[in-house]
Design a protein around this motif. Sequence first.
Motif, PDB file in Angstrom:
ATOM      1  N   LEU A 252      40.807   8.326 -47.234  1.00  0.00           N
ATOM      2  CA  LEU A 252      41.329   7.186 -47.994  1.00  0.00           C
ATOM      3  C   LEU A 252      40.232   6.485 -48.779  1.00  0.00           C
ATOM      4  O   LEU A 252      40.462   6.033 -49.905  1.00  0.00           O
ATOM      5  CB  LEU A 252      42.013   6.193 -47.058  1.00  0.00           C
ATOM      6  CG  LEU A 252      43.383   6.601 -46.568  1.00  0.00           C
ATOM      7  CD1 LEU A 252      43.905   5.582 -45.575  1.00  0.00           C
ATOM      8  CD2 LEU A 252      44.342   6.752 -47.718  1.00  0.00           C
ATOM      9  N   SER A 253      39.049   6.386 -48.198  1.00  0.00           N
ATOM     10  CA  SER A 253      37.965   5.731 -48.924  1.00  0.00           C
ATOM     11  C   SER A 253      37.548   6.555 -50.140  1.00  0.00           C
ATOM     12  O   SER A 253      37.265   5.990 -51.209  1.00  0.00           O
ATOM     13  CB  SER A 253      36.776   5.480 -48.006  1.00  0.00           C
ATOM     14  OG  SER A 253      36.223   6.702 -47.579  1.00  0.00           O
ATOM     15  N   ILE A 254      37.530   7.889 -49.999  1.00  0.00           N
ATOM     16  CA  ILE A 254      37.201   8.743 -51.151  1.00  0.00           C
ATOM     17  C   ILE A 254      38.272   8.615 -52.229  1.00  0.00           C
ATOM     18  O   ILE A 254      37.953   8.479 -53.419  1.00  0.00           O
ATOM     19  CB  ILE A 254      37.031  10.203 -50.691  1.00  0.00           C
ATOM     20  CG1 ILE A 254      35.776  10.338 -49.828  1.00  0.00           C
ATOM     21  CG2 ILE A 254      36.965  11.149 -51.883  1.00  0.00           C
ATOM     22  CD1 ILE A 254      35.649  11.678 -49.137  1.00  0.00           C
ATOM     23  N   LEU A 255      39.553   8.654 -51.813  1.00  0.00           N
ATOM     24  CA  LEU A 255      40.635   8.481 -52.788  1.00  0.00           C
ATOM     25  C   LEU A 255      40.571   7.123 -53.473  1.00  0.00           C
ATOM     26  O   LEU A 255      40.811   7.015 -54.681  1.00  0.00           O
ATOM     27  CB  LEU A 255      41.989   8.649 -52.102  1.00  0.00           C
ATOM     28  CG  LEU A 255      42.551  10.051 -52.038  1.00  0.00           C
ATOM     29  CD1 LEU A 255      43.800  10.074 -51.176  1.00  0.00           C
ATOM     30  CD2 LEU A 255      42.852  10.567 -53.414  1.00  0.00           C
ATOM     31  N   GLN A 256      40.270   6.096 -52.707  1.00  0.00           N
ATOM     32  CA  GLN A 256      40.160   4.745 -53.266  1.00  0.00           C
ATOM     33  C   GLN A 256      39.086   4.696 -54.343  1.00  0.00           C
ATOM     34  O   GLN A 256      39.300   4.156 -55.429  1.00  0.00           O
ATOM     35  CB  GLN A 256      39.832   3.760 -52.144  1.00  0.00           C
ATOM     36  CG  GLN A 256      39.505   2.361 -52.613  1.00  0.00           C
ATOM     37  CD  GLN A 256      40.693   1.449 -52.539  1.00  0.00           C
ATOM     38  OE1 GLN A 256      41.603   1.692 -51.783  1.00  0.00           O
ATOM     39  NE2 GLN A 256      40.675   0.401 -53.304  1.00  0.00           N
ATOM     40  N   ILE A 257      37.938   5.262 -54.057  1.00  0.00           N
ATOM     41  CA  ILE A 257      36.833   5.252 -55.022  1.00  0.00           C
ATOM     42  C   ILE A 257      37.199   6.040 -56.275  1.00  0.00           C
ATOM     43  O   ILE A 257      36.969   5.584 -57.405  1.00  0.00           O
ATOM     44  CB  ILE A 257      35.553   5.810 -54.364  1.00  0.00           C
ATOM     45  CG1 ILE A 257      35.045   4.843 -53.299  1.00  0.00           C
ATOM     46  CG2 ILE A 257      34.476   6.062 -55.409  1.00  0.00           C
ATOM     47  CD1 ILE A 257      33.952   5.415 -52.424  1.00  0.00           C
ATOM     48  N   LEU A 258      37.784   7.230 -56.081  1.00  0.00           N
ATOM     49  CA  LEU A 258      38.158   8.057 -57.228  1.00  0.00           C
ATOM     50  C   LEU A 258      39.205   7.383 -58.107  1.00  0.00           C
ATOM     51  O   LEU A 258      39.100   7.399 -59.343  1.00  0.00           O
ATOM     52  CB  LEU A 258      38.679   9.412 -56.759  1.00  0.00           C
ATOM     53  CG  LEU A 258      37.646  10.371 -56.177  1.00  0.00           C
ATOM     54  CD1 LEU A 258      38.332  11.620 -55.641  1.00  0.00           C
ATOM     55  CD2 LEU A 258      36.602  10.733 -57.213  1.00  0.00           C
ATOM     56  N   LEU A 259      40.196   6.792 -57.482  1.00  0.00           N
ATOM     57  CA  LEU A 259      41.247   6.138 -58.262  1.00  0.00           C
ATOM     58  C   LEU A 259      40.744   4.871 -58.948  1.00  0.00           C
ATOM     59  O   LEU A 259      41.175   4.551 -60.055  1.00  0.00           O
ATOM     60  CB  LEU A 259      42.451   5.843 -57.375  1.00  0.00           C
ATOM     61  CG  LEU A 259      43.263   7.075 -56.943  1.00  0.00           C
ATOM     62  CD1 LEU A 259      44.296   6.674 -55.904  1.00  0.00           C
ATOM     63  CD2 LEU A 259      43.927   7.719 -58.136  1.00  0.00           C
TER      64      LEU A 259
ATOM     65  N   GLY B  96      40.499   4.044 -63.120  1.00  0.00           N
ATOM     66  CA  GLY B  96      41.243   2.917 -63.668  1.00  0.00           C
ATOM     67  C   GLY B  96      42.650   2.803 -63.123  1.00  0.00           C
ATOM     68  O   GLY B  96      43.497   2.131 -63.709  1.00  0.00           O
ATOM     69  N   LYS B  97      42.925   3.441 -62.010  1.00  0.00           N
ATOM     70  CA  LYS B  97      44.257   3.411 -61.397  1.00  0.00           C
ATOM     71  C   LYS B  97      44.217   2.556 -60.130  1.00  0.00           C
ATOM     72  O   LYS B  97      44.432   3.031 -59.022  1.00  0.00           O
ATOM     73  CB  LYS B  97      44.719   4.830 -61.050  1.00  0.00           C
ATOM     74  CG  LYS B  97      44.675   5.806 -62.177  1.00  0.00           C
ATOM     75  CD  LYS B  97      45.803   5.552 -63.132  1.00  0.00           C
ATOM     76  CE  LYS B  97      45.801   6.641 -64.203  1.00  0.00           C
ATOM     77  NZ  LYS B  97      46.821   6.441 -65.170  1.00  0.00           N
ATOM     78  N   GLU B  98      43.958   1.285 -60.297  1.00  0.00           N
ATOM     79  CA  GLU B  98      43.809   0.395 -59.152  1.00  0.00           C
ATOM     80  C   GLU B  98      45.107   0.263 -58.351  1.00  0.00           C
ATOM     81  O   GLU B  98      45.076   0.101 -57.130  1.00  0.00           O
ATOM     82  CB  GLU B  98      43.332  -0.992 -59.596  1.00  0.00           C
ATOM     83  CG  GLU B  98      41.905  -1.028 -60.081  1.00  0.00           C
ATOM     84  CD  GLU B  98      41.775  -0.662 -61.543  1.00  0.00           C
ATOM     85  OE1 GLU B  98      42.804  -0.608 -62.248  1.00  0.00           O
ATOM     86  OE2 GLU B  98      40.637  -0.406 -61.978  1.00  0.00           O
ATOM     87  N   GLU B  99      46.249   0.316 -59.044  1.00  0.00           N
ATOM     88  CA  GLU B  99      47.529   0.180 -58.356  1.00  0.00           C
ATOM     89  C   GLU B  99      47.759   1.357 -57.408  1.00  0.00           C
ATOM     90  O   GLU B  99      48.195   1.181 -56.268  1.00  0.00           O
ATOM     91  CB  GLU B  99      48.680   0.103 -59.356  1.00  0.00           C
ATOM     92  CG  GLU B  99      48.637  -1.111 -60.252  1.00  0.00           C
ATOM     93  CD  GLU B  99      47.787  -0.882 -61.501  1.00  0.00           C
ATOM     94  OE1 GLU B  99      47.449   0.286 -61.784  1.00  0.00           O
ATOM     95  OE2 GLU B  99      47.466  -1.871 -62.168  1.00  0.00           O
ATOM     96  N   PHE B 100      47.450   2.566 -57.895  1.00  0.00           N
ATOM     97  CA  PHE B 100      47.616   3.740 -57.043  1.00  0.00           C
ATOM     98  C   PHE B 100      46.621   3.726 -55.884  1.00  0.00           C
ATOM     99  O   PHE B 100      46.936   4.197 -54.787  1.00  0.00           O
ATOM    100  CB  PHE B 100      47.461   5.021 -57.849  1.00  0.00           C
ATOM    101  CG  PHE B 100      48.580   5.260 -58.817  1.00  0.00           C
ATOM    102  CD1 PHE B 100      49.892   5.298 -58.390  1.00  0.00           C
ATOM    103  CD2 PHE B 100      48.313   5.432 -60.161  1.00  0.00           C
ATOM    104  CE1 PHE B 100      50.926   5.513 -59.280  1.00  0.00           C
ATOM    105  CE2 PHE B 100      49.341   5.641 -61.060  1.00  0.00           C
ATOM    106  CZ  PHE B 100      50.652   5.688 -60.621  1.00  0.00           C
ATOM    107  N   ALA B 101      45.443   3.204 -56.129  1.00  0.00           N
ATOM    108  CA  ALA B 101      44.442   3.102 -55.063  1.00  0.00           C
ATOM    109  C   ALA B 101      44.942   2.174 -53.959  1.00  0.00           C
ATOM    110  O   ALA B 101      44.804   2.483 -52.768  1.00  0.00           O
ATOM    111  CB  ALA B 101      43.121   2.595 -55.628  1.00  0.00           C
TER     112      ALA B 101
END
Length: 65
Positions: free
Chosen positions: A16-23, A27-32
């Motif tokens: 989840l932390s990797i996905l959060q950083i990538l998103l 520029g996809k803060e909502e998806f993060a």
Amino acid sequence: MNIDLIFKIASIGILLSILQILLDKAGKEEFAFITTLVGVVIVFGAVIGLISKLFDNIKTLFQLY
């Protein structure tokens, strides 16, 4: 307690932390935010199952029916 559950929770946290950083970088803060929220719900589901087993064991131990 089963050590596998701890490793599962840790691996979900790392993913989840990797996905959060990538998103966030994309520029996809909502998806993060949504992916983080889904991960927290999954982990809480696993922990709630363990808490339920704990209360059942306590009820059995003290013979509370």
